[in-house]
Design a protein around this motif. Structure first.
Motif, mmCIF file in Angstrom:
data_model
loop_
_atom_site.group_PDB
_atom_site.id
_atom_site.type_symbol
_atom_site.label_atom_id
_atom_site.label_comp_id
_atom_site.label_asym_id
_atom_site.label_seq_id
_atom_site.Cartn_x
_atom_site.Cartn_y
_atom_site.Cartn_z
ATOM 1 N N LEU A 71 -3.081 73.617 -52.711
ATOM 2 C CA LEU A 71 -2.145 72.707 -52.042
ATOM 3 C C LEU A 71 -0.956 73.437 -51.439
ATOM 4 N N GLY A 72 -0.808 74.720 -51.740
ATOM 5 C CA GLY A 72 0.355 75.452 -51.235
ATOM 6 C C GLY A 72 1.632 75.152 -51.993
ATOM 7 N N LEU A 73 1.505 74.861 -53.290
ATOM 8 C CA LEU A 73 2.698 74.619 -54.114
ATOM 9 C C LEU A 73 3.452 75.931 -54.322
ATOM 10 N N ASN A 74 4.758 75.850 -54.188
ATOM 11 C CA ASN A 74 5.575 77.048 -54.374
ATOM 12 C C ASN A 74 5.754 77.353 -55.852
ATOM 13 N N ALA A 75 5.485 78.627 -56.227
ATOM 14 C CA ALA A 75 5.664 79.090 -57.604
ATOM 15 C C ALA A 75 6.673 80.214 -57.673
ATOM 16 N N THR A 76 7.146 80.674 -56.513
ATOM 17 C CA THR A 76 7.949 81.905 -56.502
ATOM 18 C C THR A 76 9.371 81.625 -55.996
ATOM 19 N N GLY A 77 9.796 82.310 -54.946
ATOM 20 C CA GLY A 77 11.195 82.213 -54.539
ATOM 21 C C GLY A 77 11.634 80.787 -54.210
ATOM 22 N N GLY A 78 12.792 80.407 -54.727
ATOM 23 C CA GLY A 78 13.327 79.076 -54.427
ATOM 24 C C GLY A 78 12.507 77.962 -55.031
ATOM 25 N N VAL A 79 11.988 78.196 -56.232
ATOM 26 C CA VAL A 79 11.000 77.268 -56.792
ATOM 27 C C VAL A 79 11.605 75.891 -57.125
ATOM 28 N N PHE A 80 12.929 75.861 -57.350
ATOM 29 C CA PHE A 80 13.560 74.554 -57.581
ATOM 30 C C PHE A 80 13.810 73.806 -56.265
ATOM 31 N N GLY A 81 13.437 74.434 -55.165
ATOM 32 C CA GLY A 81 13.443 73.748 -53.889
ATOM 33 C C GLY A 81 14.722 73.982 -53.110
ATOM 34 N N PRO A 82 14.763 73.496 -51.877
ATOM 35 C CA PRO A 82 13.711 72.785 -51.145
ATOM 36 C C PRO A 82 12.860 73.757 -50.323
ATOM 37 N N GLY A 83 12.039 73.176 -49.435
ATOM 38 C CA GLY A 83 11.360 74.003 -48.452
ATOM 39 C C GLY A 83 9.844 73.955 -48.499
ATOM 40 N N PHE A 84 9.286 73.273 -49.489
ATOM 41 C CA PHE A 84 7.829 73.282 -49.636
ATOM 42 C C PHE A 84 7.324 71.854 -49.796
ATOM 43 N N ARG A 85 6.496 71.439 -48.882
ATOM 44 C CA ARG A 85 6.106 70.034 -48.825
ATOM 45 C C ARG A 85 5.506 69.505 -50.128
ATOM 46 N N PRO A 86 4.518 70.199 -50.742
ATOM 47 C CA PRO A 86 3.958 69.586 -51.960
ATOM 48 C C PRO A 86 4.984 69.478 -53.077
ATOM 49 N N ASN A 87 5.800 70.521 -53.278
ATOM 50 C CA ASN A 87 6.809 70.451 -54.336
ATOM 51 C C ASN A 87 7.778 69.292 -54.083
ATOM 52 N N ALA A 88 8.219 69.185 -52.816
ATOM 53 C CA ALA A 88 9.237 68.182 -52.492
ATOM 54 C C ALA A 88 8.692 66.764 -52.550
#
Lengths: 351, 181
Positions: free
Chosen positions: A124-141
């Motif tokens: 899904l392209g979930l962010n696990a690395t830089g800026g992981v608390f957000g924002p910037g990544f559609r699935p995480n957000a």
């Protein structure tokens, strides 16, 4: 379906977005207007019965079905393939005592912490690395936002009405992390919580806030852990006899600890013993004693040097540990649990 | 014809919960000999405030004070068996203190359930939670439900201040629990 920009009708889109605002459905940001064909894609991605009830708040006479969750996830901006993760996150939250009681209405305005493990992260392209608390990544957000919209719309919990957060907290409805399994020295969080290794899963709990620990210059595992113990033991977060916490370690901190022989259990055990304050220090903040209900309040005697532990035990339920973020600095996050963590991981089910 | 925008609340087409409203339980003319149940929701100072009100009612109005139980989970409405215990053991109930997001709403829900079970009830809520208390009343089909508002905060009051607060609230409690206005 892709469009050339010239084929699109932005005026219609704007009108539809304003319609959603006017209905009171929005968390303050624009929503994607959900339509039947879009929601059908969400339901197909999850393969669960649309009528299945996945949450109840009997005191408000409200329920959440898979279909309502799908509508809210679509409105949050999720892609259909995110929906199984939304459902797993929701199910994980339903294992928390507070989410089926009064937690969503609470003055503390708690925020879900959602941690995703397994192959679904990359898919899904979930962010696990830089800026992981957000924002910037559609699935995480959008996965975390979907949970907030379900609470708002399906439970009818609106701020200033049945939702009574005094201040709420930064990151509410936006904290969804993929664990950085690739750079973590430890097994995935979902495996610790019982899922088979390699399976996609979600763990979740409610937070009161997050607080960073920036420590880049020690090579000593004990000094590093002492920094965490000091932050975890702060009196502000301490309202009952004990309090739970969590740590989202950056890879650098986790690797330093692992190379000194600490696994998750050893970290918890070290911190459970040393996170806290003396009774005298707690007396200074009016939290040295407990009433019959276990609520901290000022004691009678001013307090002595006796050390009071903040964590009730070294069990995972009282100190959730995950690894996420970039490998570029020794910056980790202490998170404050609203209650305990259920210790449960929910598999991401896809048909 | 464009696709319809779907409603995310599950309440599309549901009539608002106006309903028949709430008919209050019949009130005694006065409180002499009446069994007063105190339902403490465990919020700080709630037990003391209720006990003080109970003492004043006993001294000045001749009630028999009955404490049936405490409501262990302040965040949720009282379970049915607890409501039954109050109905059996008490003629009227005083409950509170609603001073958090969930417990203020729940206290109002308890008051409405007890009224419908035939038990006149006085709910005491902090005035910081009026909106959520009123929202719950509306949700339970009792818009405009009358409960007692007391100045926020209650939890930080000293024992002496709680006694003062009890004295202050007493006339309103008596008025709410009796037919004599």
């Amino acid at each position: 379906m892709t469009h050339a920009a010239g084929d699109l009708d932005p005026d219609a889109a704007q009108a539809a977005i304003e319609y959603c605002f006017d209905q009171g459905w929005s968390d303050g940001l624009p929503l994607v207007p959900a339509t039947r064909p879009l929601v059908e894609k969400f339901l197909a991605a999850a393969g669960r019965s649309p009528d299945e009830i996945i949450g109840r708040l009997p005191q408000l006479d409200r329920t959440v079905t898979v279909e309502l969750a799908a509508i809210n996830a679509a409105m949050a901006g999720c892609l259909p393939e995110y929906f199984p993760v939304v459902l797993a996150a929701w199910d994980a939250l339903m294992h928390e005592r507070s989410t089926t009681g009064g937690g969503w209405q609470s003055t503390s305005g708690p925020a879900p912490l959602i941690v995703v493990n397994g192959p679904v992260r990359a898919e899904l392209g979930l962010n696990a690395t830089g800026g992981v608390f957000g924002p910037g990544f559609r699935p995480n957000a959008t996965i975390s936002r979907a949970i907030g919209l379900i609470v708002r719309n399906a439970y009818g919990l609106h701020p200033h009405e049945l939702e009574q957060a005094t201040q709420g907290l930064p990151g509410r409805w936006s904290i969804c992390l993929a664990e950085n399994e690739e750079e973590s020295p430890w097994p995935p969080l979902a495996s610790e919580a019982g899922l088979p290794a390699g399976e996609s899963g979600v763990t979740a709990t409610l937070l009161r806030t997050c607080e960073f620990v920036d420590n880049r210059h020690t090579a000593s595992a004990e000094q590093l852990l002492a920094d965490f113990a000091d932050t975890i033991g702060r009196s502000g977060a301490w309202i009952f006899r004990y309090a739970g916490a969590g740590i989202v370690f950056c890879p650098e901190h986790a690797q330093l600890l692992a190379s000194a022989g600490f696994d998750r259990a050893a970290v918890r055990s070290w911190l459970a013993e040393r996170s806290g304050r003396s009774t005298a220090e707690l007396a200074g903040t009016g939290k040295d004693a407990c009433d019959a209900n276990g609520v901290r309040l000022p004691g009678e005697h001013g307090g002595d040097g006796e050390f009071q532990r903040m964590l009730p035990s070294a069990d995972p339920q009282h100190l959730l540990i995950a690894v996420a973020g970039a490998r570029n600095a020794g910056i980790s996050m202490v998170v404050r649990l609203f209650g305990g963590w259920s210790g449960t991981a929910i598999p991401v089910i896809r048909p | 014809m464009p696709n319809a925008i779907l409603d995310p609340t599950g309440r599309a087409g549901t009539a608002s919960a106006a309903g028949p409203g709430l008919e209050l339980a019949p009130r005694p003319a006065d409180l002499a000999g009446v069994r007063v149940g105190l339902m403490d929701n465990t919020k700080h100072n709630a037990a003391l405030l209720l006990a003080e009100i109970g003492n004043l009612l006993a001294a000045e109005h001749g009630v028999a004070v009955t404490v049936a139980a405490t409501k262990a989970n302040f965040a949720a409405p009282a379970p049915a068996d607890l409501v039954d215990r109050y109905r059996e053991a008490c003629d009227v109930v005083i409950t509170g203190v609603g001073d958090c997001g969930s417990c203020s709403a729940s206290a109002v829900a308890d008051g409405i359930v007890l009224e419908r079970a035939g038990v006149p009830t006085a709910v005491i809520c902090s005035d910081a939670f009026v909106v959520t208390a009123d929202a719950m009343a509306e949700l339970r089909g009792a818009p405009g439900y009358h409960y007692i508002r007391t100045a926020h905060p209650v939890a930080v009051l000293t024992t002496e201040q709680v006694r003062q607060r009890a004295k202050q609230l007493l006339p309103e409690v008596v008025a709410l629990l009796t037919s004599r206005q």
